[in-house]
Design an enzyme around this catalytic site. Structure first.
Site, mmCIF file in Angstrom:
data_model
loop_
_atom_site.group_PDB
_atom_site.id
_atom_site.type_symbol
_atom_site.label_atom_id
_atom_site.label_comp_id
_atom_site.label_asym_id
_atom_site.label_seq_id
_atom_site.Cartn_x
_atom_site.Cartn_y
_atom_site.Cartn_z
ATOM 1 N N VAL A 65 -6.363 71.926 -16.832
ATOM 2 C CA VAL A 65 -6.846 72.546 -17.912
ATOM 3 C C VAL A 65 -8.282 72.439 -18.161
ATOM 4 C CG1 VAL A 65 -4.444 72.488 -19.129
ATOM 5 C CG2 VAL A 65 -6.335 70.528 -19.307
ATOM 6 N N ASN A 91 -1.241 70.813 -25.506
ATOM 7 C CA ASN A 91 -0.639 69.601 -25.557
ATOM 8 C C ASN A 91 -1.038 68.916 -24.528
ATOM 9 O OD1 ASN A 91 1.604 67.925 -26.127
ATOM 10 N ND2 ASN A 91 2.159 68.648 -23.932
ATOM 11 N N SER A 149 -3.218 63.109 -32.719
ATOM 12 C CA SER A 149 -2.508 62.149 -32.840
ATOM 13 C C SER A 149 -2.977 61.055 -34.026
ATOM 14 C CB SER A 149 -2.665 61.067 -31.614
ATOM 15 O OG SER A 149 -2.580 59.844 -31.698
ATOM 16 N N TYR A 162 -8.953 57.319 -25.911
ATOM 17 C CA TYR A 162 -7.791 58.452 -26.598
ATOM 18 C C TYR A 162 -8.029 58.618 -27.983
ATOM 19 C CZ TYR A 162 -3.005 60.267 -27.426
ATOM 20 O OH TYR A 162 -1.910 60.868 -27.575
ATOM 21 N N ALA A 164 -10.839 58.675 -29.632
ATOM 22 C CA ALA A 164 -12.186 59.282 -29.627
ATOM 23 C C ALA A 164 -11.679 60.929 -29.415
ATOM 24 C CB ALA A 164 -13.078 58.954 -28.954
ATOM 25 N N LYS A 166 -8.812 62.209 -29.295
ATOM 26 C CA LYS A 166 -7.712 62.866 -30.548
ATOM 27 C C LYS A 166 -8.610 63.197 -31.774
ATOM 28 C CE LYS A 166 -4.285 63.344 -27.939
ATOM 29 N NZ LYS A 166 -3.804 64.992 -27.633
#
Length: 257
Positions: A65, A91, A149, A162, A164, A166
């Site tokens: 992605v 996602n 999240s 993670y 940062a 999200k």
């Protein structure tokens, strides 16, 4: 009366679709009548996961992605092969856990690349397509749901990369909602708590389990099947006047101190 939460006739791209939450999102979207383009880096797992899916309503795309050309290819082929494109379940994500003082540059960058930059690239490519539809006269071009999240709203422990990324996804959501509202394109995010997937296996171990459960008013971890219906709802016509919002699907985790 038709179910207002139906996805019948809609074509949805789902990233990170091969397993866990992405697979549950794909399965629910299919059950609600959608056709899907399932995207994942793990080619073999992706193929196996959708081996029994209806061939006229599912396409699979194995790739990264963060690759602009790949993402553009997915959008183009989805539109061509499934007869349109109406939405995105953004996602795809990874974790590379480490305490702040021990985190390497590679651990930091890999999570930012997939969870934030990859989310942007998919949002951008699908958004461009939906804007073109709107400019051509489509009054209901489609919707995007970004998976964030509670880590992006409350912070997290041992995963600053993670958290940062999200948090950044929330910014993507609000900015895109503002820019594309005039085209009647809805952009929202969902914030999950602790979902029972391979990515959360470590923090669900007995050593940490009690502490985390005490922070969840519903007193249980969620399953991918718990979070899929409300997430997919945001792609339906029943959510046509919702945009720029962050829906917590977390058992109440975000409200605890």
């Amino acid at each position: 009366m038709q179910n207002p939460a139906s996805l019948s006739g809609k074509v949805i791209i789902v990233t990170g679709a091969a397993q866990g939450i992405g697979k549950a999102l794909s399965d629910h979207a299919l059950a609600m009548g959608a056709s899907i383009a399932a995207v994942d880096l793990m080619a073999d797992t992706l193929k196996q996961s959708f081996a029994d899916a209806p061939s006229d309503r599912v396409r699979t795309f194995a790739g990264d992605v963060t690759d602009d050309d790949f993402v553009a290819h997915v959008v183009e082929q989805t539109d061509r092969e499934l007869g349109g494109l109406h939405g995105l379940l953004n996602n795809a994500g990874i974790v590379r856990a480490a305490m702040i003082t021990d985190m390497t540059s590679a651990q930091w960058q890999s999570v930012i690349d997939v969870n934030l930059t990859g989310a942007f690239k998919c949002l951008q490519a699908v958004g461009r397509h939906l804007v073109q539809k709107a400019k051509a006269g489509d009054t209901n071009p489609g919707s995007i749901v970004n998976v964030s999240s509670d880590a992006g709203r409350r912070g997290t422990f041992g995963q600053i990369n993670y958290g940062a990324a999200k948090a950044g996804v929330l910014g993507l959501t609000m900015s895109a909602a503002r820019e594309w509202g005039r085209f009647n394109i809805n952009v929202n995010s969902v914030c999950y708590g602790l979902v029972e997937t391979a990515m959360t296996e470590t923090i669900r171990q007995e050593k940490f389990r009690g502490r985390y459960l005490e922070s969840i008013p519903l007193n249980r971890f969620s399953t991918p099947e718990d979070v899929a219906p409300a997430t997919c709802f945001l792609l339906s016509d029943a959510a046509s006047y919702i945009t720029g919002q962050h829906l917590a699907i977390d058992g109440g985790f975000h409200i605890t101190a």
